[in-house]
Design an enzyme around this catalytic site. Structure first.
Site, short mmCIF file in Angstrom:
data_model
loop_
_atom_site.label_atom_id
_atom_site.label_comp_id
_atom_site.label_asym_id
_atom_site.label_seq_id
_atom_site.Cartn_x
_atom_site.Cartn_y
_atom_site.Cartn_z
N THR A 181 -8.94 6.22 -1.93
CA THR A 181 -10.28 5.61 -2.03
C THR A 181 -11.33 6.68 -1.76
OG1 THR A 181 -9.90 4.82 0.22
CG2 THR A 181 -9.75 3.20 -1.55
N LYS A 209 -15.14 7.67 -3.47
CA LYS A 209 -16.40 7.93 -2.74
C LYS A 209 -17.00 9.26 -3.16
CE LYS A 209 -14.30 5.30 0.93
NZ LYS A 209 -13.40 5.40 2.11
N LYS A 251 0.16 14.51 0.94
CA LYS A 251 -1.23 14.72 0.51
C LYS A 251 -1.52 16.20 0.25
CE LYS A 251 -2.87 10.62 3.05
NZ LYS A 251 -3.53 9.72 2.07
N LYS A 276 -8.96 13.49 4.68
CA LYS A 276 -8.05 12.35 4.62
C LYS A 276 -7.04 12.56 5.74
CE LYS A 276 -7.00 13.50 0.26
NZ LYS A 276 -7.13 12.27 -0.45
N ARG A 277 -6.16 11.55 5.99
CA ARG A 277 -5.10 11.76 6.95
C ARG A 277 -4.27 12.99 6.54
NH1 ARG A 277 -3.88 7.65 10.67
NH2 ARG A 277 -2.32 9.15 11.36
N HIS A 303 0.80 -1.23 0.00
CA HIS A 303 0.00 0.00 0.00
C HIS A 303 0.83 1.27 0.00
CE1 HIS A 303 -3.93 -1.94 0.96
NE2 HIS A 303 -3.14 -2.84 1.52
O1 NBY Z 1 -3.90 2.60 1.67
C1 NBY Z 1 -3.30 3.79 2.12
C2 NBY Z 1 -2.69 4.52 0.95
O2 NBY Z 1 -2.03 5.68 1.39
C3 NBY Z 1 -3.81 4.90 0.00
O3 NBY Z 1 -3.30 5.53 -1.15
C4 NBY Z 1 -4.58 3.65 -0.41
O4 NBY Z 1 -5.73 3.99 -1.13
C5 NBY Z 1 -5.02 2.87 0.82
C6 NBY Z 1 -5.66 1.56 0.47
O5 NBY Z 1 -4.90 0.85 -0.43
N1 NBY Z 1 -2.32 3.45 3.13
C7 NBY Z 1 -2.65 3.50 4.42
O6 NBY Z 1 -3.77 3.83 4.80
N2 NBY Z 1 -1.68 3.10 5.30
C8 NBY Z 1 -1.84 2.99 6.62
O7 NBY Z 1 -2.87 3.28 7.19
C9 NBY Z 1 -0.68 2.50 7.44
C10 NBY Z 1 -0.94 2.08 8.73
C11 NBY Z 1 0.13 1.63 9.52
C12 NBY Z 1 1.41 1.64 9.01
C13 NBY Z 1 1.66 2.07 7.73
C14 NBY Z 1 0.60 2.52 6.94
N3 NBY Z 1 2.48 1.19 9.81
O8 NBY Z 1 3.58 1.00 9.30
O9 NBY Z 1 2.28 1.01 11.01
#
Ligand code: NBY
Length: 827
Positions: free
Chosen positions: A670, A674, A568, A562-563, A372
């Site tokens: 995503t 939406k 972003k 979004k975050r 991701h």
């Molecule tokens: O995943 C997101 C991407 O940024 C977004 O572009 C994509 O649409 C979505 C679904 O595929 N990534 C994301 O949300 N990542 C995290 O929430 C996340 C959580 C924890 C950690 C890393 C990333 N971690 O290393 O702990």
């Protein structure tokens, strides 16, 4: 013991199936109030009604749950296990009622007691067991697996405290604990009979018998118990109910009685506190790896529990693990569960006596891995010392896997640099285990989440592994569930579409295409615009209630939710707002299109710049909103505590969706889907799934600006900085000067100096580089909004052409190309 008599479950098989008319439902709700909650209906409080309705709905779900589970077991069909540290579900009641088609009758039943269904639904706390896109994708995928008939089980962690609650105090983010379980959770079933011991630490014993390969036995120093909690996930029209199984950690011995009896009352509970800490809190980071021991414990804890459960179920139905990969597909949602690769090898080799090569074949055929992110700071790598201390046997296994992979690479002719790039061990900064490489080599399929992201995976982080295993990487573009993100959050639009094109799209969302021609139908456009206007009114009311800010539903609702992250580029959006503010004041004579810029999102608690961006948005909002010379032509709103439930109100109320990440950095997005599904136009870069949205929507219906991913990479190689652009762009310079002069933070004028100086000195995120293109595109949109016919026609095209971005489509692709499971499976 005598044989168990056969007992038919009641429910679906009772002679009379459950009646779903309002009379029956009303009676059953009162029955639940009386016998399950023990409240006289006249004394029932709001939360009692919520619980009673939930229990009535839950009974109907259970009626479908048993047959679904039986069907999969009896058919011997392959099951899909989705391993994810995060499931960002939100509320469950409305989703369940909608999917069971009970909205009308339950609303009617409650009316008899003067209770509003909407009020009841809003009382439910969000299950916020995730950070953002990755967790929400897992929730959409669970719903789509149930809706498309894929026998899927989700495995994750039952965090006591989900994603933190955000408050804004004097403009700054404050984090507060989230407590979704305080009123109990009627959706979950604790399964004490499905609990497993999970080990940590200790040592590995090697037994060598003559003529046999050495046997390794791990003797962990610590053990904790993983206890299962099951939540049903009901698919569209109730056709199938799948299970989300979340693990909770408990001490093997709840109290050390000897310690207690000798007076050490605190010490007696130390073990149990330590065990329970594993599943206490969700790590609130979405863009950098946490790197702490507790996080690695969480990852191993839920991976190991899930694998034991999968193997126990498999051996209950099969003679051996030889055919595991024919009956089981395990999908790793990012690298968070990647230690599963080593753990399955350990179970196969050490516990079930498989020889290494056979175990490796089974393991690889079983796992798939979804990546991701390409952001280097988010790629998980664990210090070898920590890994070895916590998981000594798994560390040995990783070394052995690594040796095999390196041998294969050498035979293929890889040179030293290529070998160190594919190695599972990073020999650079203090020796670390690279979880991405482990997940990659341990899986038969590796996928990115949009076409662009997948191509970049091949060229960047996995360049060398892709060369070694050129067939392994494939693309699976993300999607969102149209039940939650259209039907449930936008009943007005759903009703209008049903009236216009019939209800077929409810079962096959790509039929939304039938509405495409209606873009040219003035009467339809007007109704479409009226629905949007009503949804904007609802959001305006929320903003007025929560923030006491008045906004005009006639203005463009320009929304970025979004975050909060530098890539972003909420900062770019705020700078554009400041430039617009300056221009409105400098040119009061111009015909400005009224705009409301709405922001929401959370920053990781340790991410300083992201928190400064939140602070800036709030500071700018305060100044702009109270400046009478703006004459309400611009309003800025930061809505605190963005979560799934707030998104359900925001998505249907947007005119303009901001998807403006630095190209090459947003894996998919995503939220972009939406918004567009609900008829918002997108202003965005050629990044993530925006690229495919452009293909599906056509270039007249989406507003793309800025550098491409290749151009960004090129500028970064050239050590681009913002200084000369700022000097040549008065709009940008004046906006930055205002920030630097403390116009928005008179009490602390230096607050944003480092944010601004980053732009001058390197502009890593290409904010200066893209500013002018962004500004010009915004002004083009201003013009378009004044021609409502043209705007609404594009909005209709957006809704009509977004069907492909359904998570049903994503899931069908995973099922066919990666899992070989589900209806129409390819064996
Ligand atoms: O995943 C997101 C991407 O940024 C977004 O572009 C994509 O649409 C979505 C679904 O595929 N990534 C994301 O949300 N990542 C995290 O929430 C996340 C959580 C924890 C950690 C890393 C990333 N971690 O290393 O702990």
């Amino acid at each position: 013991m005598s044989a168990t008599p056969k007992i038919e479950p009641i429910g679906a098989k009772v002679p009379e199936p459950r009646q779903n008319d309002p009379d029956t439902l009303a009676r059953q709700i009162v029955e639940k109030l009386t016998y399950s909650i023990c409240k006289h209906p006249e004394q029932a409080r709001k939360y009692d009604w919520l619980r009673a309705v939930t229990l009535v709905v839950r009974d109907r779900i259970i009626d479908h749950w048993f047959p679904s589970t039986d069907r999969v077991r009896d058919s011997g069909d392959k099951r899909v296990y989705y391993l994810s540290m995060e499931f960002l579900i939100g509320r469950m009641l409305r989703d369940a009622i909608n999917n069971l088609q009970l909205t009308g009758p339950i609303r009617e039943a409650l009316k008899r007691y003067n209770v509003e269904l909407d009020m009841v639904e809003l009382l439910e706390p969000d299950a916020a067991l995730g950070n953002g896109g990755l967790g929400r994708l897992a929730a959409c995928f669970m719903e789509s697996m149930a809706s498309t008939g894929v026998p899927g089980v989700g495995y994750g962690i039952r965090y006591v405290h989900g994603f933190f609650r955000q408050e804004i105090a004097e403009g700054a983010q404050v984090e507060l604990p989230e407590t979704w379980l305080v009123h109990g959770n009627p959706w979950e079933f604790e399964r004490r009979d499905s609990s497993y011991e999970i080990g940590f630490g200790g040592k590995v014993l090697t037994q060598q018998e003559p003529g046999k390969p050495p046997r390794h036995v791990w003797r962990p120093a610590e053990r904790v118990l993983a206890v299962a909690f099951d939540t049903p996930i009901v698919g569209w029209r109730g056709s199938q109910v799948n299970t989300l199984r979340l693990w909770s950690a408990q001490a093997v011995d709840p109290i050390l009685l000897d310690a207690f009896n000798s007076g050490d009352h605190i010490g007696a509970l130390v073990e149990s506190n330590k065990a329970e800490a594993i599943t206490r809190v969700l790590y609130p980071a979405d863009s950098h790896q946490a790197g702490q021991e507790l996080r690695l414990r969480q990852e191993y804890f839920f991976s190991a529990a899930s694998l034991q459960d999968i193997i126990r179920r498999h051996l209950g139905e099969n003679d051996s693990l030889d055919n595991l990969a024919d009956k089981v597909a395990i999908q790793l949602n990012d690298t968070h569960p990647a230690v599963s690769v080593a753990e399955l090898m350990r179970l196969l080799v050490d516990v079930h006596g498989y020889e290494w090569a056979k175990a490796w074949e089974i393991t690889r055929a079983t796992f798939g891995y979804t990546n991701h992110t390409l952001l280097p700071e988010a790629l998980e790598h664990w210090p070898i010392n920590l890994f070895e201390r916590l998981l000594p046997r798994q560390m040995q296994i990783i070394y052995q896997i690594n040796a095999d992979v390196i041998r294969e690479a050498s035979q293929t002719g890889f040179d030293g640099a290529q070998i160190s790039a594919i190695s599972l061990i990073d020999e650079g900064n203090g020796r670390r285990v690279r979880m991405g490489q482990l997940a990659f080599v341990g899986s038969h399929a590796v996928n990115g989440v949009s076409a662009l992201h997948t191509e970049l995976m091949k060229e960047t982080v996995f360049r060398n592994l892709h060369e070694l295993y050129p067939e392994r990487i494939q693309n699976k573009t993300n999607g969102v569930t149209p039940r939650r993100w259209l039907m449930e959050c936008n009943p007005g639009l759903t009703g209008l579409l049903t009236e216009a094109i019939g209800p077929g799209f409810l079962d096959d969302i790509e039929k939304l295409r039938d509405a495409d021609g209606l873009a040219d139908d003035a009467a339809f456009r007007e109704k479409f615009a009226a629905v949007k206007r009503a949804n904007k009114g609802r959001l305006a009311d929320l903003i007025s209630d929560r923030l006491a800010i008045t906004i005009d539903p006639g203005a463009i609702f320009d929304i970025q939710v979004k975050r909060i992250h530098e890539y972003k580029r909420q900062f770019l959006n705020i700078i554009e707002a400041i430039a617009l503010y300056n221009q409105i004041r400098a040119h009061p004579e111009k015909d400005w299109t009224p705009r409301v810029k709405i922001f929401a999102g959370k920053a990781a608690p340790s991410y300083v710049q992201a928190k400064e961006i939140i602070h800036l948005a709030n500071d700018v909002a305060r100044v702009v909103n109270s400046d009478p010379s703006v004459r309400d032509l611009l309003k800025i709103v930061f809505i605190p505590n963005y979560n799934v439930s707030l998104a359900e109100i925001i998505m249907p109320a947007a005119d303009l969706s901001e998807q403006i990440s630095t190209a090459g950095l947003e894996a998919s997005g995503t939220g972009n889907m939406k918004f567009a599904l609900n008829g918002a136009l997108t202003i965005g870069t050629l990044d993530g799934a925006n690229v495919e949205m452009l293909e599906h929507l056509g270039e007249d219906n989406i507003f793309i600006f800025g550098l491409t991913a290749d151009e960004v990479a090129q500028r970064r190689r050239e050590a681009h900085s913002g200084r000369s652009i700022i000097d040549e762009t008065p709009l940008l310079r004046e906006a930055l000067d205002a920030i630097s002069a403390g116009v928005f933070a008179p009490e602390s004028p230096a607050r944003y100096h480092s944010l601004v100086s980053n732009l001058y000195n390197n502009d890593w995120w290409m904010i200066c580089a893209d500013f002018e293109a962004y500004w010009n595109t915004q002004r083009e949109l201003d013009g378009l909004f004044l021609t409502q016919d043209a705007w609404q026609s594009k909005a209709v095209h957006n809704t009509a052409r977004m069907g492909w971005f359904s998570s049903d489509r994503s899931i069908r692709e995973y099922a066919k190309d990666i899992w070989q499971a589900g209806p129409g499976k390819v064996r």
